[in-house]
Scaffold this motif. Structure first.
Motif, PDB file in Angstrom:
ATOM      1  N   SER A  17       0.905  -1.177   0.020  1.00 55.98           N
ATOM      2  CA  SER A  17       0.158   0.081  -0.019  1.00 55.98           C
ATOM      3  C   SER A  17       0.903   1.097   0.127  1.00 55.98           C
ATOM      4  O   SER A  17       1.786   1.484   1.042  1.00 55.98           O
ATOM      5  N   LEU A  18       0.669   1.963  -1.184  1.00 53.72           N
ATOM      6  CA  LEU A  18       1.469   3.156  -1.111  1.00 53.72           C
ATOM      7  C   LEU A  18       1.047   4.214  -0.103  1.00 53.72           C
ATOM      8  O   LEU A  18       1.766   4.922   0.475  1.00 53.72           O
ATOM      9  N   ASP A  19      -0.365   4.366  -0.149  1.00 50.42           N
ATOM     10  CA  ASP A  19      -0.887   5.173   0.993  1.00 50.42           C
ATOM     11  C   ASP A  19      -0.426   5.063   2.331  1.00 50.42           C
ATOM     12  O   ASP A  19      -0.092   5.893   3.236  1.00 50.42           O
ATOM     13  N   ARG A  20      -0.615   3.611   2.695  1.00 53.24           N
ATOM     14  CA  ARG A  20       0.039   3.328   4.251  1.00 53.24           C
ATOM     15  C   ARG A  20       1.235   3.298   4.364  1.00 53.24           C
ATOM     16  O   ARG A  20       1.710   2.914   5.623  1.00 53.24           O
ATOM     17  N   GLN A  21       2.112   2.966   3.143  1.00 49.40           N
ATOM     18  CA  GLN A  21       3.596   2.684   3.473  1.00 49.40           C
ATOM     19  C   GLN A  21       3.760   1.293   4.139  1.00 49.40           C
ATOM     20  O   GLN A  21       4.631   1.414   5.016  1.00 49.40           O
ATOM     21  N   MET A  22       2.953   0.327   3.789  1.00 48.76           N
ATOM     22  CA  MET A  22       3.100  -0.820   4.465  1.00 48.76           C
ATOM     23  C   MET A  22       3.291  -2.042   3.442  1.00 48.76           C
ATOM     24  O   MET A  22       2.511  -1.775   2.230  1.00 48.76           O
ATOM     25  N   LEU A  23       3.804  -3.052   3.584  1.00 43.19           N
ATOM     26  CA  LEU A  23       3.790  -4.284   2.858  1.00 43.19           C
ATOM     27  C   LEU A  23       3.122  -5.422   3.603  1.00 43.19           C
ATOM     28  O   LEU A  23       3.686  -5.817   4.921  1.00 43.19           O
ATOM     29  N   ASP A  24       2.166  -6.188   3.153  1.00 43.49           N
ATOM     30  CA  ASP A  24       1.457  -7.252   3.913  1.00 43.49           C
ATOM     31  C   ASP A  24       1.731  -8.413   2.979  1.00 43.49           C
ATOM     32  O   ASP A  24       1.686  -8.551   1.703  1.00 43.49           O
ATOM     33  N   TRP A  25       1.935  -9.562   3.428  1.00 43.87           N
ATOM     34  CA  TRP A  25       2.219 -10.812   3.135  1.00 43.87           C
ATOM     35  C   TRP A  25       1.161 -11.667   3.709  1.00 43.87           C
ATOM     36  O   TRP A  25       1.169 -11.713   4.860  1.00 43.87           O
ATOM     37  N   PHE A  26       0.813 -12.320   2.563  1.00 41.35           N
ATOM     38  CA  PHE A  26      -0.322 -13.423   3.184  1.00 41.35           C
ATOM     39  C   PHE A  26       0.025 -14.789   2.658  1.00 41.35           C
ATOM     40  O   PHE A  26       0.203 -14.891   1.257  1.00 41.35           O
ATOM     41  N   GLY A  27       0.073 -15.517   3.663  1.00 42.16           N
ATOM     42  CA  GLY A  27       0.553 -17.185   3.255  1.00 42.16           C
ATOM     43  C   GLY A  27      -0.504 -17.757   3.249  1.00 42.16           C
ATOM     44  O   GLY A  27      -1.824 -17.401   3.263  1.00 42.16           O
ATOM     45  N   GLY A  28      -0.458 -18.866   2.846  1.00 44.63           N
ATOM     46  CA  GLY A  28      -1.762 -19.881   2.985  1.00 44.63           C
ATOM     47  C   GLY A  28      -2.152 -20.194   4.319  1.00 44.63           C
ATOM     48  O   GLY A  28      -1.426 -19.678   5.252  1.00 44.63           O
ATOM     49  N   HIS A  29      -3.586 -20.555   4.382  1.00 42.19           N
ATOM     50  CA  HIS A  29      -4.016 -20.925   5.803  1.00 42.19           C
ATOM     51  C   HIS A  29      -4.163 -19.670   6.927  1.00 42.19           C
ATOM     52  O   HIS A  29      -3.848 -20.085   7.943  1.00 42.19           O
ATOM     53  N   GLY A  30      -4.337 -18.497   6.210  1.00 44.27           N
ATOM     54  CA  GLY A  30      -4.415 -17.688   7.036  1.00 44.27           C
ATOM     55  C   GLY A  30      -3.346 -16.684   7.697  1.00 44.27           C
ATOM     56  O   GLY A  30      -3.463 -15.888   8.534  1.00 44.27           O
ATOM     57  N   GLU A  31      -2.108 -17.046   7.263  1.00 40.07           N
ATOM     58  CA  GLU A  31      -0.845 -16.361   7.731  1.00 40.07           C
ATOM     59  C   GLU A  31      -0.770 -14.987   7.098  1.00 40.07           C
ATOM     60  O   GLU A  31      -1.118 -14.829   6.025  1.00 40.07           O
ATOM     61  N   HIS A  32      -0.429 -14.124   7.958  1.00 43.52           N
ATOM     62  CA  HIS A  32      -0.282 -12.680   7.584  1.00 43.52           C
ATOM     63  C   HIS A  32       0.505 -11.925   8.352  1.00 43.52           C
ATOM     64  O   HIS A  32       0.590 -12.202   9.656  1.00 43.52           O
ATOM     65  N   LEU A  33       1.455 -11.369   7.619  1.00 41.76           N
ATOM     66  CA  LEU A  33       2.548 -10.467   8.479  1.00 41.76           C
ATOM     67  C   LEU A  33       2.679  -9.123   7.586  1.00 41.76           C
ATOM     68  O   LEU A  33       2.438  -8.944   6.618  1.00 41.76           O
ATOM     69  N   SER A  34       3.056  -8.000   8.459  1.00 46.65           N
ATOM     70  CA  SER A  34       3.068  -6.488   7.644  1.00 46.65           C
ATOM     71  C   SER A  34       4.231  -6.217   8.406  1.00 46.65           C
ATOM     72  O   SER A  34       4.808  -6.246   9.371  1.00 46.65           O
ATOM     73  N   TRP A  35       4.768  -5.143   7.203  1.00 51.91           N
ATOM     74  CA  TRP A  35       6.050  -4.449   7.634  1.00 51.91           C
ATOM     75  C   TRP A  35       6.049  -3.072   6.861  1.00 51.91           C
ATOM     76  O   TRP A  35       5.484  -2.967   6.044  1.00 51.91           O
ATOM     77  N   PRO A  36       6.475  -2.315   7.736  1.00 48.68           N
ATOM     78  CA  PRO A  36       6.389  -0.828   7.004  1.00 48.68           C
ATOM     79  C   PRO A  36       7.546  -0.638   6.020  1.00 48.68           C
ATOM     80  O   PRO A  36       8.550  -1.511   6.054  1.00 48.68           O
ATOM     81  N   VAL A  37       7.139   0.157   5.051  1.00 44.87           N
ATOM     82  CA  VAL A  37       8.104   0.492   4.049  1.00 44.87           C
ATOM     83  C   VAL A  37       8.439   1.824   3.714  1.00 44.87           C
ATOM     84  O   VAL A  37       7.764   2.487   4.238  1.00 44.87           O
ATOM     85  N   SER A  38       9.203   2.111   2.539  1.00 42.22           N
ATOM     86  CA  SER A  38       9.602   3.384   2.176  1.00 42.22           C
ATOM     87  C   SER A  38       9.351   3.137   0.444  1.00 42.22           C
ATOM     88  O   SER A  38      10.302   2.402  -0.049  1.00 42.22           O
TER      89      SER A  38
END
Length: 178
Positions: A17-38
């Protein structure tokens, strides 16, 4: 652009998301991780030499840096033998540091982020590590998606070539499921 966070096939994907400056990774079976980006200081855009971050549907075309130490310096996708340090940074103040890992993106939308004048792959658009002195959550790059070194290594270790990547200009609706 927005994409549903539900993932019935269990396949992984990345949403930036360019607006939120975040990267979201979605794995299989509901896994989800988020990190800030630039992302790009020049904002969103697809044109060659614009210094903008391209939007739309992409995929991971190549991955560089497997097993390299955190802080490994890359130039032209090749390790230089250097490890980033404040002293090295002072010695090369104009370098756009590409560190630790490179996740090279390729656009999927002909005439938008793929093809002459707009090609994300030919523009060398990466997700890559950057010095921890660089701020996250603020657009500061030359078009790439910058991450903290530990974060890009964690993401890299979860990805495979071919993983879908969506770069969207706005936030995802809050009512979406994981």
């Amino acid at each position: 652009m927005s994409i549903s966070a539900s993932n019935p096939e269990g396949e992984q994907r990345v949403i930036i998301s360019l607006d939120r400056q975040m990267l979201d990774w979605f794995g299989g079976h509901g896994e989800h991780l988020s990190w800030p980006v630039s992302t790009a200081l020049n904002g969103p855009g697809e044109a060659q030499d614009s210094g903008c971050t391209p939007r739309g549907r992409h995929y991971v075309r190549a991955m560089v840096g497997w097993g390299k130490p955190e802080g490994t310096v890359f130039v032209a996708r090749r390790p230089t033998g250097e490890t980033w340090s404040p002293e090295l940074s002072r010695h090369y103040p104009q370098r756009d540091w590409i560190l630790s890992r490179i996740i090279w993106l390729c656009g999927l939308e002909n005439g938008f982020n793929r093809g002459p004048g707009v090609d994300s792959f030919r523009r060398f658009i990466y997700i890559h590590g950057t010095p921890d002195t660089e701020p996250m959550g603020k657009p500061r790059s030359h078009g790439c998606i910058r991450m903290r070194n530990r974060d890009v290594i964690e993401l890299f270790d979860r990805l495979v070539a071919g993983t879908p990547v969506i770069i969207e200009p706005g936030p995802r609706p809050v009512n979406q499921e994981q």
